[in-house]
Design a protein around this motif. Structure first.
Motif, PDB file in Angstrom:
ATOM      1  N   TYR A 166     -40.751  23.839 -24.831  1.00 40.57           N
ATOM      2  CA  TYR A 166     -39.581  23.317 -24.545  1.00 40.57           C
ATOM      3  C   TYR A 166     -39.632  22.077 -23.874  1.00 40.57           C
ATOM      4  O   TYR A 166     -40.598  21.749 -23.165  1.00 40.57           O
ATOM      5  CB  TYR A 166     -38.745  24.260 -23.647  1.00 40.57           C
ATOM      6  CG  TYR A 166     -38.197  25.483 -24.354  1.00 40.57           C
ATOM      7  CD1 TYR A 166     -37.256  25.598 -25.261  1.00 40.57           C
ATOM      8  CD2 TYR A 166     -39.177  26.662 -24.360  1.00 40.57           C
ATOM      9  CE1 TYR A 166     -36.885  26.929 -25.669  1.00 40.57           C
ATOM     10  CE2 TYR A 166     -38.635  27.844 -25.042  1.00 40.57           C
ATOM     11  CZ  TYR A 166     -37.748  27.968 -25.871  1.00 40.57           C
ATOM     12  OH  TYR A 166     -37.594  29.121 -26.369  1.00 40.57           O
ATOM     13  N   ARG A 167     -38.559  21.290 -23.764  1.00 41.26           N
ATOM     14  CA  ARG A 167     -38.377  19.894 -22.861  1.00 41.26           C
ATOM     15  C   ARG A 167     -37.258  19.746 -22.698  1.00 41.26           C
ATOM     16  O   ARG A 167     -36.128  20.142 -23.193  1.00 41.26           O
ATOM     17  CB  ARG A 167     -38.738  18.800 -23.744  1.00 41.26           C
ATOM     18  CG  ARG A 167     -38.911  17.446 -23.223  1.00 41.26           C
ATOM     19  CD  ARG A 167     -39.503  16.295 -24.066  1.00 41.26           C
ATOM     20  NE  ARG A 167     -38.432  16.058 -25.223  1.00 41.26           N
ATOM     21  CZ  ARG A 167     -38.457  14.731 -25.774  1.00 41.26           C
ATOM     22  NH1 ARG A 167     -39.124  13.899 -25.249  1.00 41.26           N
ATOM     23  NH2 ARG A 167     -37.464  14.606 -26.466  1.00 41.26           N
ATOM     24  N   LYS A 168     -37.034  19.543 -21.276  1.00 45.46           N
ATOM     25  CA  LYS A 168     -35.658  19.050 -20.771  1.00 45.46           C
ATOM     26  C   LYS A 168     -35.298  17.550 -21.095  1.00 45.46           C
ATOM     27  O   LYS A 168     -36.132  16.878 -21.078  1.00 45.46           O
ATOM     28  CB  LYS A 168     -35.511  19.309 -19.112  1.00 45.46           C
ATOM     29  CG  LYS A 168     -36.001  20.647 -18.827  1.00 45.46           C
ATOM     30  CD  LYS A 168     -35.879  20.944 -17.183  1.00 45.46           C
ATOM     31  CE  LYS A 168     -35.961  22.400 -16.885  1.00 45.46           C
ATOM     32  NZ  LYS A 168     -35.684  22.454 -15.566  1.00 45.46           N
ATOM     33  N   VAL A 169     -33.838  17.489 -21.554  1.00 44.55           N
ATOM     34  CA  VAL A 169     -33.426  16.398 -21.850  1.00 44.55           C
ATOM     35  C   VAL A 169     -31.956  16.115 -21.308  1.00 44.55           C
ATOM     36  O   VAL A 169     -31.332  17.007 -20.744  1.00 44.55           O
ATOM     37  CB  VAL A 169     -33.177  16.056 -23.391  1.00 44.55           C
ATOM     38  CG1 VAL A 169     -34.389  16.093 -23.853  1.00 44.55           C
ATOM     39  CG2 VAL A 169     -32.407  17.146 -24.145  1.00 44.55           C
ATOM     40  N   ILE A 170     -31.511  14.962 -21.260  1.00 45.27           N
ATOM     41  CA  ILE A 170     -30.099  14.346 -20.744  1.00 45.27           C
ATOM     42  C   ILE A 170     -29.278  14.976 -21.798  1.00 45.27           C
ATOM     43  O   ILE A 170     -29.354  14.242 -23.095  1.00 45.27           O
ATOM     44  CB  ILE A 170     -30.145  13.043 -20.514  1.00 45.27           C
ATOM     45  CG1 ILE A 170     -31.196  12.496 -19.380  1.00 45.27           C
ATOM     46  CG2 ILE A 170     -28.492  12.523 -20.246  1.00 45.27           C
ATOM     47  CD1 ILE A 170     -30.987  11.124 -19.033  1.00 45.27           C
ATOM     48  N   GLY A 171     -28.288  15.971 -21.468  1.00 43.12           N
ATOM     49  CA  GLY A 171     -27.380  16.474 -22.370  1.00 43.12           C
ATOM     50  C   GLY A 171     -26.239  15.642 -22.599  1.00 43.12           C
ATOM     51  O   GLY A 171     -25.647  15.609 -23.549  1.00 43.12           O
TER      52      GLY A 171
END
Length: 140
Positions: free
Chosen positions: A65-70
């Motif tokens: 997983y990778r966190k991104v600006i939603g």
């Protein structure tokens, strides 16, 4: 008479735009980290083979997983006005730096970013920033 009406409408529109501009400037010039994180909606996405950040050496049965600006629109709104982010987590700092610098850090929209932090938790943001100040204690 109709010409005067059009001019008045144009002036009122400009006044309204400047009023919105002023309110946004007041609202987003200084923001706390938790509010920033909520406003830009940081979310996790599952990575597929070939995606940026995918670790091909990881076990094959393990999901990545990778966190991104939603919410990019909200980020752009904040980026236009934000000068100070207070009480922020290392994750918030990293997303702010990444977003302001842009994908390749050479686009005309990218910004020069400076970050302060304690040097341990904030290491990723400090290293990614153009200018990073590591302090013994960020609250003093």
């Amino acid at each position: 008479m109709p010409g005067n009406w059009k001019e008045k409408t144009k002036t009122e529109k400009n006044d309204l735009e400047s009023d919105v501009e002023w309110k946004n400037r007041l609202k987003y010039t200084c923001m706390e980290g938790p509010k920033f994180t909520e406003f830009i909606n940081i979310k996790e996405i599952e990575l597929k083979k070939g995606d940026k950040g995918f670790d091909s050496d990881a076990p094959t049965n393990e999901k990545q997983y990778r966190k991104v600006i939603g919410n990019i629109a909200n980020f752009k709104l904040i980026a236009k006005y934000l000068k100070v982010m207070a009480n922020s987590s290392s994750e918030s700092k990293y997303f702010l730096v990444s977003g302001l610098q842009g994908e390749d850090n050479s686009s005309p929209d990218s910004k020069v970013v400076a970050v302060t932090g304690d040097g341990t938790n904030d290491a990723h943001a400090l290293r990614k920033a153009d200018v990073g100040f590591a302090m013994n204690s960020g609250s003093e």
